[in-house]
Design a protein around this motif. Structure first.
Motif, PDB file in Angstrom:
ATOM      1  N   THR A 197       0.818  -1.219   0.000  1.00 34.41           N
ATOM      2  CA  THR A 197       0.000   0.000   0.000  1.00 34.41           C
ATOM      3  C   THR A 197       0.849   1.265   0.000  1.00 34.41           C
ATOM      4  OG1 THR A 197      -0.107   0.045   2.429  1.00 34.41           O
ATOM      5  CG2 THR A 197      -1.867  -1.131   1.268  1.00 34.41           C
ATOM      6  N   ARG A 198       2.154   1.108   0.107  1.00 30.97           N
ATOM      7  CA  ARG A 198       3.031   2.279   0.235  1.00 30.97           C
ATOM      8  C   ARG A 198       3.617   2.701  -1.115  1.00 30.97           C
ATOM      9  NH1 ARG A 198       7.148   1.169   5.113  1.00 30.97           N
ATOM     10  NH2 ARG A 198       7.736   3.306   4.524  1.00 30.97           N
ATOM     11  N   SER A 199       3.709   4.003  -1.312  1.00 33.22           N
ATOM     12  CA  SER A 199       4.288   4.532  -2.546  1.00 33.22           C
ATOM     13  C   SER A 199       5.657   5.164  -2.317  1.00 33.22           C
ATOM     14  CB  SER A 199       3.346   5.577  -3.168  1.00 33.22           C
ATOM     15  OG  SER A 199       3.077   6.607  -2.234  1.00 33.22           O
ATOM     16  N   ASP A 200       6.042   5.300  -1.049  1.00 33.06           N
ATOM     17  CA  ASP A 200       7.322   5.934  -0.704  1.00 33.06           C
ATOM     18  C   ASP A 200       8.439   4.892  -0.752  1.00 33.06           C
ATOM     19  OD1 ASP A 200       6.009   4.654   1.396  1.00 33.06           O
ATOM     20  OD2 ASP A 200       6.958   5.879   2.944  1.00 33.06           O
ATOM     21  N   ARG A 201       8.895   4.578  -1.970  1.00 31.81           N
ATOM     22  CA  ARG A 201       9.799   3.435  -2.145  1.00 31.81           C
ATOM     23  C   ARG A 201      11.097   3.581  -1.365  1.00 31.81           C
ATOM     24  NH1 ARG A 201       6.049   0.488  -2.736  1.00 31.81           N
ATOM     25  NH2 ARG A 201       7.633  -1.134  -2.757  1.00 31.81           N
ATOM     26  N   GLY A 202      11.636   4.789  -1.290  1.00 31.43           N
ATOM     27  CA  GLY A 202      12.857   4.979  -0.521  1.00 31.43           C
ATOM     28  C   GLY A 202      12.664   4.658   0.941  1.00 31.43           C
ATOM     29  N   GLU A 203      11.541   5.086   1.483  1.00 30.15           N
ATOM     30  CA  GLU A 203      11.238   4.801   2.891  1.00 30.15           C
ATOM     31  C   GLU A 203      10.957   3.323   3.106  1.00 30.15           C
ATOM     32  OE1 GLU A 203      11.429   6.686   5.682  1.00 30.15           O
ATOM     33  OE2 GLU A 203      12.435   8.043   4.298  1.00 30.15           O
ATOM     34  N   VAL A 204      10.409   2.656   2.092  1.00 32.18           N
ATOM     35  CA  VAL A 204      10.168   1.216   2.197  1.00 32.18           C
ATOM     36  C   VAL A 204      11.496   0.483   2.401  1.00 32.18           C
ATOM     37  CG1 VAL A 204       9.490  -0.845   0.897  1.00 32.18           C
ATOM     38  CG2 VAL A 204       7.995   1.164   0.916  1.00 32.18           C
ATOM     39  N   GLU A 205      12.527   0.909   1.674  1.00 36.08           N
ATOM     40  CA  GLU A 205      13.840   0.277   1.842  1.00 36.08           C
ATOM     41  C   GLU A 205      14.379   0.506   3.245  1.00 36.08           C
ATOM     42  OE1 GLU A 205      15.154  -1.835  -0.416  1.00 36.08           O
ATOM     43  OE2 GLU A 205      13.187  -1.450  -1.315  1.00 36.08           O
ATOM     44  N   ASN A 206      14.132   1.687   3.802  1.00 38.57           N
ATOM     45  CA  ASN A 206      14.549   1.954   5.183  1.00 38.57           C
ATOM     46  C   ASN A 206      13.790   1.068   6.163  1.00 38.57           C
ATOM     47  OD1 ASN A 206      16.402   3.942   4.458  1.00 38.57           O
ATOM     48  ND2 ASN A 206      14.894   5.597   4.591  1.00 38.57           N
ATOM     49  N   THR A 207      12.492   0.856   5.892  1.00 37.12           N
ATOM     50  CA  THR A 207      11.698  -0.024   6.749  1.00 37.12           C
ATOM     51  C   THR A 207      12.214  -1.457   6.667  1.00 37.12           C
ATOM     52  OG1 THR A 207       9.741   1.376   6.411  1.00 37.12           O
ATOM     53  CG2 THR A 207       9.365  -0.826   7.304  1.00 37.12           C
ATOM     54  N   LEU A 208      12.585  -1.885   5.467  1.00 37.36           N
ATOM     55  CA  LEU A 208      13.125  -3.234   5.288  1.00 37.36           C
ATOM     56  C   LEU A 208      14.403  -3.407   6.115  1.00 37.36           C
ATOM     57  CD1 LEU A 208      12.950  -5.980   3.854  1.00 37.36           C
ATOM     58  CD2 LEU A 208      14.272  -4.973   1.976  1.00 37.36           C
ATOM     59  N   LYS A 209      15.251  -2.398   6.111  1.00 39.56           N
ATOM     60  CA  LYS A 209      16.478  -2.463   6.927  1.00 39.56           C
ATOM     61  C   LYS A 209      16.129  -2.577   8.408  1.00 39.56           C
ATOM     62  CE  LYS A 209      19.295   0.232   3.694  1.00 39.56           C
ATOM     63  NZ  LYS A 209      19.979   1.543   3.470  1.00 39.56           N
ATOM     64  N   MET A 210      15.110  -1.825   8.827  1.00 43.49           N
ATOM     65  CA  MET A 210      14.676  -1.875  10.226  1.00 43.49           C
ATOM     66  C   MET A 210      14.157  -3.261  10.585  1.00 43.49           C
ATOM     67  SD  MET A 210      11.635  -1.961  12.138  1.00 43.49           S
ATOM     68  CE  MET A 210      10.384  -1.221  11.085  1.00 43.49           C
ATOM     69  N   VAL A 211      13.379  -3.862   9.672  1.00 41.78           N
ATOM     70  CA  VAL A 211      12.846  -5.207   9.918  1.00 41.78           C
ATOM     71  C   VAL A 211      13.988  -6.209  10.034  1.00 41.78           C
ATOM     72  CG1 VAL A 211      11.503  -7.096   8.908  1.00 41.78           C
ATOM     73  CG2 VAL A 211      10.581  -4.771   8.904  1.00 41.78           C
ATOM     74  N   TYR A 212      14.979  -6.089   9.173  1.00 39.23           N
ATOM     75  CA  TYR A 212      16.138  -6.985   9.235  1.00 39.23           C
ATOM     76  C   TYR A 212      16.918  -6.799  10.541  1.00 39.23           C
ATOM     77  CZ  TYR A 212      15.721  -8.544   4.349  1.00 39.23           C
ATOM     78  OH  TYR A 212      15.303  -9.128   3.170  1.00 39.23           O
ATOM     79  N   GLU A 213      16.979  -5.567  11.027  1.00 36.32           N
ATOM     80  CA  GLU A 213      17.651  -5.331  12.311  1.00 36.32           C
ATOM     81  C   GLU A 213      16.862  -5.968  13.450  1.00 36.32           C
ATOM     82  OE1 GLU A 213      18.024  -1.124  12.586  1.00 36.32           O
ATOM     83  OE2 GLU A 213      19.552  -0.997  10.996  1.00 36.32           O
ATOM     84  N   ARG A 214      15.552  -5.906  13.357  1.00 38.12           N
ATOM     85  CA  ARG A 214      14.696  -6.483  14.394  1.00 38.12           C
ATOM     86  C   ARG A 214      14.681  -8.008  14.313  1.00 38.12           C
ATOM     87  NH1 ARG A 214      13.980  -4.152  18.101  1.00 38.12           N
ATOM     88  NH2 ARG A 214      12.697  -2.380  17.506  1.00 38.12           N
ATOM     89  N   PHE A 215      14.761  -8.544  13.082  1.00 38.04           N
ATOM     90  CA  PHE A 215      14.703  -9.995  12.855  1.00 38.04           C
ATOM     91  C   PHE A 215      15.902 -10.419  11.997  1.00 38.04           C
ATOM     92  CE2 PHE A 215      10.334  -8.353  13.018  1.00 38.04           C
ATOM     93  CZ  PHE A 215       9.758  -9.128  14.012  1.00 38.04           C
ATOM     94  N   PRO A 216      17.088 -10.539  12.572  1.00 35.72           N
ATOM     95  CA  PRO A 216      18.278 -10.882  11.775  1.00 35.72           C
ATOM     96  C   PRO A 216      18.133 -12.180  10.989  1.00 35.72           C
ATOM     97  CG  PRO A 216      18.899 -10.178  13.987  1.00 35.72           C
ATOM     98  CD  PRO A 216      17.413 -10.316  13.991  1.00 35.72           C
ATOM     99  N   ARG A 217      17.366 -13.139  11.531  1.00 35.18           N
ATOM    100  CA  ARG A 217      17.211 -14.411  10.831  1.00 35.18           C
ATOM    101  C   ARG A 217      16.484 -14.257   9.500  1.00 35.18           C
ATOM    102  NH1 ARG A 217      15.731 -18.231  15.852  1.00 35.18           N
ATOM    103  NH2 ARG A 217      15.651 -16.180  16.806  1.00 35.18           N
ATOM    104  N   LEU A 218      15.617 -13.246   9.419  1.00 38.61           N
ATOM    105  CA  LEU A 218      14.919 -13.027   8.157  1.00 38.61           C
ATOM    106  C   LEU A 218      15.880 -12.550   7.066  1.00 38.61           C
ATOM    107  CD1 LEU A 218      11.562 -11.363   9.282  1.00 38.61           C
ATOM    108  CD2 LEU A 218      12.087 -13.790   8.938  1.00 38.61           C
ATOM    109  N   GLU A 219      16.848 -11.738   7.454  1.00 37.42           N
ATOM    110  CA  GLU A 219      17.842 -11.312   6.468  1.00 37.42           C
ATOM    111  C   GLU A 219      18.718 -12.489   6.050  1.00 37.42           C
ATOM    112  OE1 GLU A 219      20.860  -7.640   5.540  1.00 37.42           O
ATOM    113  OE2 GLU A 219      20.470  -8.135   7.645  1.00 37.42           O
ATOM    114  N   GLU A 220      19.079 -13.328   7.020  1.00 39.62           N
ATOM    115  CA  GLU A 220      19.883 -14.511   6.703  1.00 39.62           C
ATOM    116  C   GLU A 220      19.162 -15.429   5.721  1.00 39.62           C
ATOM    117  OE1 GLU A 220      20.592 -16.406  10.418  1.00 39.62           O
ATOM    118  OE2 GLU A 220      21.708 -14.714  11.270  1.00 39.62           O
TER     119      GLU A 220
END
Length: 236
Positions: free
Chosen positions: A105-128
């Motif tokens: 639902t989001r159009s702010d693609r740059g901010e989406v990438e920042n959110t993805l980084k935050m999710v990976y920081e919160r859940f390192p196993r998901l990035e792995e």
């Protein structure tokens, strides 16, 4: 200030009334636990709030706006995310594809990438495991993915339905730690949970749902020490 208000909500499945005129509120920044036995109406309540089930009567307000008849996809864009019972990840898609769908639902693609980084920081196993098929993850990892996917929509309010169901004790503790951290970051949480002891241990306030009605409510710590609550939901 209440971010969510439920007023006199009634929900029916055919001739069966599952929710019988309940009212409660969730204030901004809180963790609110909704506890009760199987069949009490907890999941139905969450699904009605998030637009998956229509109500028969009553009103639901989010940030002061009447959302009673608002479809679920519009609620996501307004800032409400739903982590469903049973995780419901897209098994044939990768972890990363699942996460990106959370931001549809989001159009702010740059901010989406920042959110993805935050999710990976919160859940390192998901990035792995970002390129791994979601269906091959363990139950605990799938729960983390479901939570991470909901965070990708950048919600103000997350409703979580039985996040500890079927998980080992180690994963249960980890999931509840993450819920507290999500809340500390500023996201309000409405939590439905069979593990009443765990739910009450992290919640600010709680409501006890019995056969479609709210029988008790109050400070979570006080409810944890309530004799009726202890006997019904906290006995080992």
């Amino acid at each position: 200030m209440a971010i969510l208000e439920v007023k006199d909500l009634e929900v029916c499945y055919g001739v069966i009334q599952a929710i019988k005129g309940i009212s409660f509120e969730v204030n901004q920044g809180e963790i609110i636990a909704l506890i009760g036995a199987n069949g009490a109406g907890k999941t139905t309540t969450l699904q009605t709030i998030t637009g998956l089930i229509p109500s028969k009567a009553g009103k639901i307000f989010y940030e002061g706006h009447d959302i009673t008849k608002t479809p679920g996809h519009k609620l996501v864009a307004m800032g409400i995310a739903h982590v469903p019972e049973g995780r419901r990840v897209f098994a044939q898609l990768s972890v990363l594809q699942n996460l990106r769908l959370g931001a549809y639902t989001r159009s702010d693609r740059g901010e989406v990438e920042n959110t993805l980084k935050m999710v990976y920081e919160r859940f390192p196993r998901l990035e792995e495991r970002k390129n791994q098929l979601a269906g091959t993850l363990s139950g605990g990892e799938q729960q983390m993915l479901a939570m991470g996917r909901s965070l990708m929509s950048h919600p103000k309010l997350i409703v979580m339905d039985e996040p500890s169901m079927g998980l080992s004790p180690i994963y249960v503790n980890e999931i509840f730690d993450i819920i507290e951290k999500i809340n500390a970051d500023g996201t309000t949480v409405l939590l439905v949970e069979q593990n009443a002891k765990k739910a009450l241990s992290i919640a600010d306030r709680a409501y006890v749902l019995e056969t479609g009605t709210i029988s008790l409510s109050g400070d979570a710590r006080e409810l944890m020490n309530d004799e009726a609550v202890r006997k019904a939901y906290l006995s080992e």
